[in-house]
Write an enzyme that holds these catalytic residues in place. Sequence first.
Site, PDB file in Angstrom:
ATOM      1  CE1 TYR A 139      -0.613  -6.354  -3.672  1.00 50.68           C
ATOM      2  CE2 TYR A 139      -0.055  -8.165  -2.193  1.00 50.68           C
ATOM      3  CZ  TYR A 139       0.343  -7.160  -3.058  1.00 50.68           C
ATOM      4  OH  TYR A 139       1.671  -6.973  -3.325  1.00 50.68           O
ATOM      5  CE  LYS A 167       0.924  -3.753  -1.428  1.00 50.76           C
ATOM      6  NZ  LYS A 167       1.857  -4.736  -0.834  1.00 50.76           N
TER       7      LYS A 167
END
Length: 297
Positions: A139, A167
Amino acid sequence: MTTRRKPFGRTLCAMITPFTAAGTLDLEGAGRLAGRLVAEGCDGLVLNGTTGESPTTSDTEKAELITAVREAVGDGVPLVAGVGTADTRHTAELTLAAEKAGADGVLVVTPYYSRPPQEALEAHFRRIADVSGLPVMLYDIPGRTGTRIESETMIRLAGHPRIVAVKDCSYDLLGTQKVLAHTELAYYAGCDEHILALYAVGAAGCVSTVANAVPGHIAAILDAFDAGDTARATELQLRATPLIEAMMAAGLPGTVTVKALLGTLGLPAGPLREPLLPAARETSDRLRALHEELTAA
């Protein structure tokens, strides 16, 4: 471009964590919300992320949420569990707990506040990827963590067999394209305004906050692109822009705006945990109006 592997599905929702009026975990509501999201277009869910208020839920609550959602949606829906903290040891513990609770993968955010250099970041992510059998989604959100996962670091990490996805909230389209060009990492747009843009250059899909409210519309953007109707995909992305802006770029965290909107729709949401505070009535009313405008079109 859309043939890149999609280890967790294509249209993922960064699901909120519903609470009861008393502020406790609403597991029944979480199951109902998850079931609705899947029925209306999401083929994967991200639990215990930023939108899920992970900084204010306990380790026990995180595991309970995964178990409840797994029971609600069955085994065929990928569940990715947020496990990232500023502490490598704690992150490893949460990873093992998520695996035991039934997650299919883990979302590992860059350690925040301490701002580790790239060498330390790489070691952190490798440590977490080694601790369990679950695939890992990195992330990258430097606006919150204070540290970017540099493209060169990402390319090296792509060599780990369990680091499979990202992400992407980096707001660095050039850096993202560089990693896409040099690795097989599955990129998921973490910013709703970038869903179509990233998908068009080879992303695997999205992890959408706005999908909490309009899962079918978010899925339809990618459906249109996959069907070769890029004009339709563009139209759908642009039609969603007013709601995306109101939910994600109007000065309030997405968790706050999602819960405000879901509350007006009679869907499981409940209160926020402090330090977050509820949206003002006028904000809720505006979100509801934009939602009605989008879904009526």
